[in-house]
Design a protein around this motif. Structure first.
Motif, PDB file in Angstrom:
ATOM      1  N   UNK A 103      -4.476  30.600  71.774  1.00 31.33           N
ATOM      2  CA  UNK A 103      -4.157  29.552  72.740  1.00 31.33           C
ATOM      3  C   UNK A 103      -2.708  29.085  72.577  1.00 31.33           C
ATOM      4  N   UNK A 104      -2.259  28.996  71.344  1.00 32.35           N
ATOM      5  CA  UNK A 104      -0.883  28.574  71.100  1.00 32.35           C
ATOM      6  C   UNK A 104       0.115  29.626  71.573  1.00 32.35           C
ATOM      7  N   UNK A 105      -0.207  30.905  71.418  1.00 33.61           N
ATOM      8  CA  UNK A 105       0.674  31.955  71.930  1.00 33.61           C
ATOM      9  C   UNK A 105       0.755  31.889  73.453  1.00 33.61           C
ATOM     10  N   UNK A 106      -0.373  31.592  74.107  1.00 29.59           N
ATOM     11  CA  UNK A 106      -0.357  31.443  75.556  1.00 29.59           C
ATOM     12  C   UNK A 106       0.481  30.233  75.971  1.00 29.59           C
ATOM     13  N   UNK A 107       0.415  29.171  75.190  1.00 33.58           N
ATOM     14  CA  UNK A 107       1.262  28.005  75.467  1.00 33.58           C
ATOM     15  C   UNK A 107       2.735  28.372  75.319  1.00 33.58           C
ATOM     16  N   UNK A 108       3.053  29.117  74.268  1.00 32.25           N
ATOM     17  CA  UNK A 108       4.439  29.565  74.070  1.00 32.25           C
ATOM     18  C   UNK A 108       4.887  30.448  75.223  1.00 32.25           C
ATOM     19  N   UNK A 109       3.996  31.301  75.704  1.00 37.64           N
ATOM     20  CA  UNK A 109       4.314  32.163  76.844  1.00 37.64           C
ATOM     21  C   UNK A 109       4.618  31.313  78.076  1.00 37.64           C
ATOM     22  N   UNK A 110       3.831  30.287  78.307  1.00 35.48           N
ATOM     23  CA  UNK A 110       4.049  29.390  79.442  1.00 35.48           C
ATOM     24  C   UNK A 110       5.439  28.750  79.357  1.00 35.48           C
ATOM     25  N   UNK A 111       5.786  28.266  78.190  1.00 35.46           N
ATOM     26  CA  UNK A 111       7.109  27.654  78.006  1.00 35.46           C
ATOM     27  C   UNK A 111       8.203  28.700  78.166  1.00 35.46           C
ATOM     28  N   UNK A 112       7.998  29.888  77.610  1.00 34.83           N
ATOM     29  CA  UNK A 112       9.001  30.956  77.707  1.00 34.83           C
ATOM     30  C   UNK A 112       9.305  31.297  79.161  1.00 34.83           C
ATOM     31  N   UNK A 113       8.268  31.358  79.976  1.00 27.51           N
ATOM     32  CA  UNK A 113       8.465  31.624  81.402  1.00 27.51           C
ATOM     33  C   UNK A 113       9.235  30.462  82.034  1.00 27.51           C
ATOM     34  N   UNK A 114       8.838  29.252  81.697  1.00 33.18           N
ATOM     35  CA  UNK A 114       9.455  28.062  82.294  1.00 33.18           C
ATOM     36  C   UNK A 114      10.927  27.916  81.934  1.00 33.18           C
ATOM     37  N   UNK A 115      11.299  28.299  80.704  1.00 32.17           N
ATOM     38  CA  UNK A 115      12.712  28.167  80.313  1.00 32.17           C
ATOM     39  C   UNK A 115      13.501  29.447  80.570  1.00 32.17           C
ATOM     40  N   UNK A 116      12.816  30.470  81.112  1.00 27.95           N
ATOM     41  CA  UNK A 116      13.453  31.728  81.525  1.00 27.95           C
ATOM     42  C   UNK A 116      14.042  32.505  80.359  1.00 27.95           C
ATOM     43  N   UNK A 117      13.244  32.648  79.297  1.00 26.30           N
ATOM     44  CA  UNK A 117      13.677  33.404  78.107  1.00 26.30           C
ATOM     45  C   UNK A 117      12.899  34.720  78.050  1.00 26.30           C
ATOM     46  N   UNK A 118      13.529  35.802  78.506  1.00 21.52           N
ATOM     47  CA  UNK A 118      12.837  37.090  78.555  1.00 21.52           C
ATOM     48  C   UNK A 118      12.415  37.562  77.168  1.00 21.52           C
ATOM     49  N   UNK A 119      13.275  37.393  76.167  1.00 27.05           N
ATOM     50  CA  UNK A 119      12.915  37.788  74.806  1.00 27.05           C
ATOM     51  C   UNK A 119      11.689  37.035  74.317  1.00 27.05           C
ATOM     52  N   UNK A 120      11.623  35.744  74.641  1.00 25.66           N
ATOM     53  CA  UNK A 120      10.461  34.934  74.254  1.00 25.66           C
ATOM     54  C   UNK A 120       9.204  35.402  74.991  1.00 25.66           C
ATOM     55  N   UNK A 121       9.353  35.768  76.263  1.00 21.57           N
ATOM     56  CA  UNK A 121       8.215  36.282  77.030  1.00 21.57           C
ATOM     57  C   UNK A 121       7.674  37.538  76.360  1.00 21.57           C
ATOM     58  N   UNK A 122       8.559  38.456  76.024  1.00 29.88           N
ATOM     59  CA  UNK A 122       8.144  39.716  75.403  1.00 29.88           C
ATOM     60  C   UNK A 122       7.453  39.443  74.065  1.00 29.88           C
ATOM     61  N   UNK A 123       8.059  38.603  73.255  1.00 28.97           N
ATOM     62  CA  UNK A 123       7.514  38.313  71.926  1.00 28.97           C
ATOM     63  C   UNK A 123       6.143  37.645  72.021  1.00 28.97           C
ATOM     64  N   UNK A 124       6.056  36.574  72.784  1.00 29.45           N
ATOM     65  CA  UNK A 124       4.787  35.827  72.830  1.00 29.45           C
ATOM     66  C   UNK A 124       3.714  36.567  73.616  1.00 29.45           C
ATOM     67  N   UNK A 125       4.098  37.404  74.578  1.00 26.75           N
ATOM     68  CA  UNK A 125       3.111  38.238  75.266  1.00 26.75           C
ATOM     69  C   UNK A 125       2.471  39.200  74.273  1.00 26.75           C
ATOM     70  N   UNK A 126       3.307  39.859  73.478  1.00 29.58           N
ATOM     71  CA  UNK A 126       2.778  40.788  72.475  1.00 29.58           C
ATOM     72  C   UNK A 126       1.823  40.086  71.524  1.00 29.58           C
ATOM     73  N   UNK A 127       2.228  38.930  71.035  1.00 29.06           N
ATOM     74  CA  UNK A 127       1.386  38.218  70.075  1.00 29.06           C
ATOM     75  C   UNK A 127       0.115  37.663  70.727  1.00 29.06           C
ATOM     76  N   UNK A 128       0.213  37.208  71.965  1.00 26.70           N
ATOM     77  CA  UNK A 128      -0.987  36.716  72.656  1.00 26.70           C
ATOM     78  C   UNK A 128      -2.003  37.841  72.821  1.00 26.70           C
TER      79      UNK A 128
END
Length: 114
Positions: free
Chosen positions: A46-71
């Motif tokens: 659930x926390x990885x999904x929250x991080x993914x939501x924030x990553x999308x919102x702040x437009x950080x592609x590296x964060x999207x890739x990282x948290x998607x993998x971990x989710x």
């Protein structure tokens, strides 16, 4: 289609270099990262999904890739990821819609290789 698996490997290599170069700052960040994401009232997934939501919102592609993998490693389903993307769009509008598309592309690539 981009090769997000290679980009994920590159991101992790950069993390290692940064951690070594930054000393206590990097080590302290990683300790905080681990503590914040461990299972508690909310699961790690659930926390990885929250991080993914924030990553999308702040437009950080590296964060999207990282948290998607971990989710996904933590068991997130396509349906949970799409709802996470939808939540980011709700909170961030048009820019999240664009980066939400990136998140879906990353998800599709990861699931297609499993």
């Amino acid at each position: 289609m981009a090769d997000y698996e290679e980009r994920f490997k590159h991101i992790n290599a950069n993390y290692k270099q940064l951690t070594m170069a930054s000393g206590d700052t990097g080590k302290d960040f990683l300790a905080m990262h681990g503590a914040a994401l461990k299972d508690g009232a909310l699961s790690h997934k659930e926390k990885e999904l929250m991080c993914l939501c924030v990553a999308i919102s702040i437009r950080c592609e590296g964060c999207i890739i990282d948290h998607m993998n971990h989710a996904i490693e933590e068991g997130a389903t396509r349906e949970e990821i799409v709802e996470t993307v939808n939540t980011a769009i709700l909170m961030s509008g048009g820019p999240a819609y664009v980066y939400g598309g990136t998140a879906i592309e990353v998800m599709n690539e990861i699931f297609s290789k499993k």
